[in-house]
Design an enzyme around this catalytic site. Structure first.
Site, PDB file in Angstrom:
ATOM      1  N   ARG A   1       0.853  -1.193   0.000  1.00 31.69           N
ATOM      2  CA  ARG A   1       0.000   0.000   0.000  1.00 31.69           C
ATOM      3  C   ARG A   1       0.890   1.245   0.000  1.00 31.69           C
ATOM      4  NH1 ARG A   1      -3.437  -1.248   4.401  1.00 31.69           N
ATOM      5  NH2 ARG A   1      -4.759  -2.293   2.889  1.00 31.69           N
TER       6      ARG A   1
ATOM      7  N   ASN B   1      -0.490  -1.099  13.241  1.00 31.07           N
ATOM      8  CA  ASN B   1       0.077  -2.154  12.405  1.00 31.07           C
ATOM      9  C   ASN B   1       1.291  -2.751  13.092  1.00 31.07           C
ATOM     10  OD1 ASN B   1      -1.442  -1.747   9.807  1.00 31.07           O
ATOM     11  ND2 ASN B   1      -0.542   0.286  10.017  1.00 31.07           N
TER      12      ASN B   1
ATOM     13  N   ASP C   1       4.796  -4.677   6.501  1.00 30.64           N
ATOM     14  CA  ASP C   1       3.556  -4.912   7.246  1.00 30.64           C
ATOM     15  C   ASP C   1       3.449  -6.409   7.533  1.00 30.64           C
ATOM     16  OD1 ASP C   1       0.735  -5.697   7.545  1.00 30.64           O
ATOM     17  OD2 ASP C   1       0.294  -3.597   7.138  1.00 30.64           O
TER      18      ASP C   1
ATOM     19  N   ASP D   1       0.803  -7.985   8.944  1.00 29.42           N
ATOM     20  CA  ASP D   1      -0.598  -8.415   8.989  1.00 29.42           C
ATOM     21  C   ASP D   1      -1.296  -8.190  10.323  1.00 29.42           C
ATOM     22  OD1 ASP D   1      -0.318  -9.502   6.310  1.00 29.42           O
ATOM     23  OD2 ASP D   1       0.685 -11.192   7.266  1.00 29.42           O
TER      24      ASP D   1
ATOM     25  N   ASP E   1      -2.816  -6.624  13.443  1.00 27.75           N
ATOM     26  CA  ASP E   1      -3.216  -5.244  13.729  1.00 27.75           C
ATOM     27  C   ASP E   1      -3.934  -5.207  15.068  1.00 27.75           C
ATOM     28  OD1 ASP E   1      -2.542  -4.170  11.034  1.00 27.75           O
ATOM     29  OD2 ASP E   1      -4.154  -5.504  10.403  1.00 27.75           O
TER      30      ASP E   1
ATOM     31  N   ASP F   1      -6.634  -9.946  12.257  1.00 26.31           N
ATOM     32  CA  ASP F   1      -5.878 -10.585  11.172  1.00 26.31           C
ATOM     33  C   ASP F   1      -4.872 -11.643  11.631  1.00 26.31           C
ATOM     34  OD1 ASP F   1      -7.327  -8.993   9.422  1.00 26.31           O
ATOM     35  OD2 ASP F   1      -5.825  -7.407   9.454  1.00 26.31           O
TER      36      ASP F   1
ATOM     37  N   GLU G   1      -4.522 -14.236   8.912  1.00 29.63           N
ATOM     38  CA  GLU G   1      -3.691 -13.744   7.798  1.00 29.63           C
ATOM     39  C   GLU G   1      -2.209 -13.824   8.176  1.00 29.63           C
ATOM     40  OE1 GLU G   1      -3.374  -9.670   5.107  1.00 29.63           O
ATOM     41  OE2 GLU G   1      -5.050  -9.875   6.497  1.00 29.63           O
TER      42      GLU G   1
END
Length: 183
Positions: A26, A90, A106, A108, A110, A123, A126
């Protein structure tokens, strides 16, 4: 040797988050820098253009104070909303800054903090899937889990970005810089 100058108050920088495999995740365009120190950068996103890894683009809806540190494995986004401040934290590598952008990986996981103080770890599935896919080391896993504890302590103690005074101070500074830029 001349030390390279970092961004100064009022400058705009790009923020790029990556995944563990090096792929771009991102990008935030035009984050205003409010303060830089030896170890941290404080900025603000307000109607900032965000580009996802799939090319989808969107604009942030409300002002958000962002906090990045060179030693902690997390960054903090304090979203200033009508019903109070919400936090999106994050779990991520410490940032690096180069001529192109402020960059981090990152991981994942959070932590979301709601205006009423409720906390949620998000997450986890994830994180576990990517950990297997990209072979996160035991050391990385340990560091991230330790930093979740540090982050939760900061939240519980109202430390740094989690204090009302911090948000008031940096949001007020942002408004002042914005007014100056508009005049």
């Amino acid at each position: 040797m001349v030390k390279e100058r970092g961004p100064r108050e009022g400058d705009f920088i790009t923020i790029k988050s990556y995944k563990h495999d090096g792929s771009l995740h991102r990008t935030w365009r035009d984050t205003m820098v409010l303060k830089t120190s030896e170890n941290a950068i404080i900025g603000v996103n307000d109607h900032t253009l965000v580009t996802e890894d799939d090319g989808r683009r969107w604009v942030t809806r409300e002002p958000a104070i962002v906090y990045f540190h060179k030693h902690y494995w997390f960054n903090i986004i304090a979203m200033i909303r009508d019903n109070g401040v919400s936090y999106y934290c994050n779990l991520a590598s410490p940032y690096v800054l180069d001529k192109e952008a402020l960059k981090y990986i990152d991981y994942d996981l959070d932590v979301k903090v709601y205006p009423d103080g409720e906390k949620r770890l998000l997450d986890v599935d994830e994180y576990e899937a990517h950990g297997k896919q990209w072979h996160y080391s035991k050391e990385t896993d340990k560091i991230l889990k330790e930093n979740v504890k540090v982050l939760v302590d900061w939240i519980n103690e109202g430390k740094g970005p989690f204090s009302k005074e911090y948000i008031d101070l940096w949001y007020s500074r942002y408004q002042e810089l914005s007014r100056r830029a508009d005049s």
